[in-house]
Scaffold this active site. Structure first.
Site, mmCIF file in Angstrom:
data_model
loop_
_atom_site.group_PDB
_atom_site.id
_atom_site.type_symbol
_atom_site.label_atom_id
_atom_site.label_comp_id
_atom_site.label_asym_id
_atom_site.label_seq_id
_atom_site.Cartn_x
_atom_site.Cartn_y
_atom_site.Cartn_z
ATOM 1 N N GLY B 145 43.899 39.381 29.977
ATOM 2 C CA GLY B 145 43.279 39.574 31.279
ATOM 3 C C GLY B 145 42.540 38.318 31.697
ATOM 4 O O GLY B 145 42.175 37.480 30.871
ATOM 5 N N CYS B 146 42.310 38.202 32.996
ATOM 6 C CA CYS B 146 41.663 36.981 33.493
ATOM 7 C C CYS B 146 40.224 36.886 33.003
ATOM 8 O O CYS B 146 39.789 35.834 32.525
ATOM 9 C CB CYS B 146 41.750 36.925 35.015
ATOM 10 S SG CYS B 146 41.210 38.413 35.871
ATOM 11 N N TYR B 147 39.462 37.984 33.118
ATOM 12 C CA TYR B 147 38.089 37.940 32.613
ATOM 13 C C TYR B 147 38.058 37.692 31.099
ATOM 14 O O TYR B 147 37.279 36.853 30.630
ATOM 15 C CB TYR B 147 37.354 39.248 32.926
ATOM 16 C CG TYR B 147 36.903 39.432 34.359
ATOM 17 C CD1 TYR B 147 35.997 38.563 34.944
ATOM 18 C CD2 TYR B 147 37.339 40.508 35.103
ATOM 19 C CE1 TYR B 147 35.553 38.761 36.253
ATOM 20 C CE2 TYR B 147 36.907 40.716 36.409
ATOM 21 C CZ TYR B 147 36.005 39.845 36.976
ATOM 22 O OH TYR B 147 35.556 40.046 38.256
ATOM 23 N N ALA B 150 38.403 33.996 30.326
ATOM 24 C CA ALA B 150 37.208 33.192 30.589
ATOM 25 C C ALA B 150 36.119 33.473 29.566
ATOM 26 O O ALA B 150 35.450 32.560 29.061
ATOM 27 C CB ALA B 150 36.688 33.475 31.998
#
EC number: 1.2.1.38
Lengths: 342, 342, 342, 342
Positions: B145-147, B150
């Protein structure tokens, strides 16, 4: 053997953009980087998006620093390029992203800039009639202004084909990077977000004579231009709405045909399918221009809309494209027609 | 010989981004493009920034259409990837940009997604300890996932080095493209511009168990995560502020050293010099992550901030990077660390 | 009889906002307006949104100019308010929108501001326990910082009710007007649009001791604060995500009840219905604060999110609200809870 | 005795804005609120910025619900207002914020809307010549379109004074709220942020005949209009750049004098001092219009630029202003000329 390129004014927006493009250019090796008030600083602090160059240190903009390169890109305040170019000598390709050498008419220059005219260099808009020929083998290139790029791509085909009358009306919106990186209160984020505002209304913008020059050359007669620029709440992009009265008897099909003919073989100009309109987001960070034409029968006007990225096709991309031609490289080397969206 | 790649879900944001990257990938040839509700339409109307693919027509997402490629990228709603992958067979590299195969714990999956767990695939975050080895030669990749991308880049080194306690507090802001292209009222430009808003507060966001999984693996013990995502008025980018209590005796120097060691050789992770902070604009459209660490002695916490582009490193760039590893290509092929700024 | 109000620093954002509010205040007559570098200019050129004051001319910030008013609002750089207040004398209500008199602890002041402490004035956050009583009849008001306003409204009820542990973690996003109107490169529209970036990470932000002061007073013990501010691409608004570990045995119902009790009668604090989250757009230009609470059982933390307009409730609205109390007017006079949206 | 007002279509942007204004109107009491697909929901969930109305529940849009009010504001899709108005009867003031009754020419209506013409009501732009008289005592008001408001304020004085030729060229940028709250993919925040795009190019926009109607009435002859609207990345605001050829012998002074005369006594129209240009941010949330004129001698054109808030002066503010006149109240009651900036 790689082309060694220096960039004078590497800490600003035009300088940063030309570096972004040169980093992706397979034939170019990046040499000296200069910046006046920022000399001595790491580029990483000034242009944090240019990660591969983060450890490079800006030097003073001097002839010594810029000498020894094959190409020198100048992103300097207007009035400074002539002296630098002279010192670099006739064998270095000097690409001026400033205004100094764009205009042919010295009186126009003096009216709009209030200083003596430095001269005229081959004009870096290859898509103009005869544009490429003027650049081949040249050692000097005057990169067009960002608005004149968008606006000339939009209306020159209509003038070249004799479709419209000699009075053009242009309203164009630019992202804020067109105003540069110098900190001024009216360019603060707090001021520009949520805000549309005009400036240079009534003929005062310095890009006006450049448009007149390009239109008149295409039309074979003096064309007048009413140009209103507006500042839009976005970092990049120009959307230009350009129109002129259709000459008697002109049809919508003729207009469309003129544009498809003019740009059918152009690698960077995209005449959109009917029903689709240019948008700046689609050319974000790309060297492409989107164009669409309409004929408003009720108003009797031809309307042409163009979208470019002011920093790419409008400045640094046009500079690299013109450099490619001047150096005899494939014109598209290192340049992309793919935008970053959404 | 070129790698032939198909993209299922080519009309959405993840699909568009993987196409943007694949167009610049020297080893990849773009094959079939599919989209369910948009099948039959030209890509030019749906993704106008992908000019070189404007004339391509979207097909239905079927096994027949997707068969015969070396790599198939799936940008589908969750729950659909397993069936597609099974039909494609074990010899095709399937890169799932959806959630289906990210979690190892079936119970976690069922709690957060309310459906049976499809399984677990090698996890496409090469920068994790052991991350590359898990991907080499694999025919299945679950893109994080993108979160979690990060956030894991931010805190995993601290957990792997045993520097922080097992309770992490994370607040991250994402650009709106993270919410996808489906038209919903709260995602309208009128609603999101000038607006910051949270969602999924209190542990409800589906990316939470993925963070816990990554932190716990690094720490060797169960780590709890308080995660609050917020929607920011920008199209792209994630800025994650991540912190945890420092273990007794930990010093600022130790923290910094752990990150420099963890990422010193990573091509896409940029631990910034002291005094410089991550910003999403610097990684706009790039596959780079910017990281900075701080030790707040008064609060006793280690704070790590990361910035990525949610669509690039956070989705499609991570997918291409993982594909490169799986195929034995140089990991950085076709990917850039240069952002588009300003 | 009207209250005559002067504003020192009328050309900046805080000064402009207090004028916007005072123009709508039925009991106030706007007197002298001052601004240092802009003295002599028409307000219309500096604050074009304040149409009714367009013809007013800014004066120098001197005692002579500011004398003879019932209320003087100070929107000055820190360090200047004490001298002005002394010269105005004890009978004039002086409302300082700067930092000089917010902190009680002189050592804190000196650590964060590096100059001698000027003193402590009654604190302009009526919603704090005992907040109103401190302001009634006062001739001096220290308006809280914008972040401390948002953050104290969020967490003070939890501390006052003994629900959370003494370590708070706060990440807050602010619109760019919080950084003021002085032109700095990193605040240019080109830099901030499309960008999220942190600053003052690791305990360095000057609003941190003010938060600690407010939390500690409510908790009856020293509370530590980890505070990370981030700059968001919007002109106005603060969204604060605040959390602390729940004390053993605390339930979600207890948490909610504490907030409903604390704010049930507050005219400007809006504890949202369950399922609805604060957003800065809803309080744009209004003096309202939106609050929502969550209890994350898995992480064991209470999360409270608040949204305010940094210029209104966070600065000038809080100033006017406190002035109303000090003058014995109805607290809500001239202030609105209605935002400008979308 | 208070004026009781109902709002049909209270969940959309026009409906929300008229409620925002009516909440501040001292003579109005807010009655029934209706919304079709949202009937039964609390307004607080749909319009969270209207805090004082948060607990109000939307009803179905029926005659029964709307009956019994002194004023009914209609914010409905076009084609629905005639039936509602007929059922409400001739004694209720019906203010239609939709398009149904704006045009005088049935053929124009049918051309642009493709349905039978419902009729023509008194036109809610008091600043037009004879505008106020048409509204006094009226029980029906057709609120102008947002673009025609901006554009008519800009050019009608030039036409009324006989200063310009009968061909107008207009390019106007609007914030996204002008496109309404219905969720469409091209209006997503991800699409509109960082983007300028045109639409309805070439004469197709439905506001064009309304502009022609206003200009022609002022000029006493048929005026043609070339109108290009563009969507700007901001929630609110219209900036209109309007021009026409100057008639022979017209001077810059004559132009300026005509505007100062036309608007010298207008409470909501602000002809800016020379050198200052309209900007949408200055009228954010206000009922004011900013106007500036220029005479471009080289191009022979008069250029007039106007800025309004599309939702306030362009829709709901114009509606309330016209209601005030119709009811015999002071025209400015409840309306502000103060923008919310920055």
């Amino acid at each position: 053997m790689a082309v060694r390129a220096a960039v004078a004014g590497a800490s600003g927006y035009a300088g940063g953009e030309v570096l972004r493009l040169l980093l992706a250019h397979p034939e170019v090796e990046i040499g000296a980087l200069t910046g006046n008030s920022n000399a001595g600083q790491h580029l990483g602090a000034l242009q944090p998006h240019l990660f591969p160059l983060a450890d490079r240190v800006l030097q003073e903009t001097t002839t010594e620093v810029l000498a020894g390169h094959d190409v020198v890109f100048l992103a300097l305040p207007h009035g400074q390029s002539a002296a630098v170019a002279e010192q670099l000598g006739p064998d270095v390709l000097v690409v001026d992203m400033g205004a100094d050498f764009r205009l042919k008419d010295a009186a126009d220059w003096e009216t709009f800039y209030g200083s003596p005219h430095a001269g005229t260099w081959p004009y870096g808009l290859p898509e103009l009639p005869g544009g490429r020929a003027a650049l081949e083998g040249s050692k000097r290139i005057a990169v067009p202004g960002c608005y004149p790029t968008a606006v000339s791509l939009a209306l020159v085909p209509a003038y070249a084909a004799g479709l419209v009358e000699s009075e053009a009306v242009i309203v164009a919106s630019s992202g804020t990077s067109g105003a540069g990186k110098a900190a001024k209160p009216h360019l603060l984020g707090s001021e520009v977000m949520g805000n549309m505002s005009p400036y240079g209304v009534g003929g005062g913008h310095r890009h006006t004579p450049e448009m007149i020059q390009n239109f008149s050359a295409a039309a074979g007669e003096r064309v007048s231009v009413s140009f209103t620029p507006t500042l839009a709440p976005m970092p990049r992009g120009i959307l230009a709405t350009c129109s002129a009265k259709a000459k008697p008897g002109v049809t919508a099909d003729q207009v469309r045909a003129a544009y498809e003919k003019a740009y059918g073989d152009e690698p960077f100009v995209n005449v959109l399918p009917e029903g689709q309109w240019p948008q700046t987001a689609a050319v974000y960070g790309s060297n492409a221009a989107q164009i669409q034409v309409a004929y408003d029968a009720a108003a009797g006007r031809v309307i042409v809309i163009s979208a470019i990225d002011n920093l790419t096709k409008g400045t640094a991309g046009g500079a690299v494209q013109s450099m490619n031609i001047a150096l005899g490289l494939d014109e598209t080397t290192g340049l992309s027609t793919i935008g970053v969206a959404p």
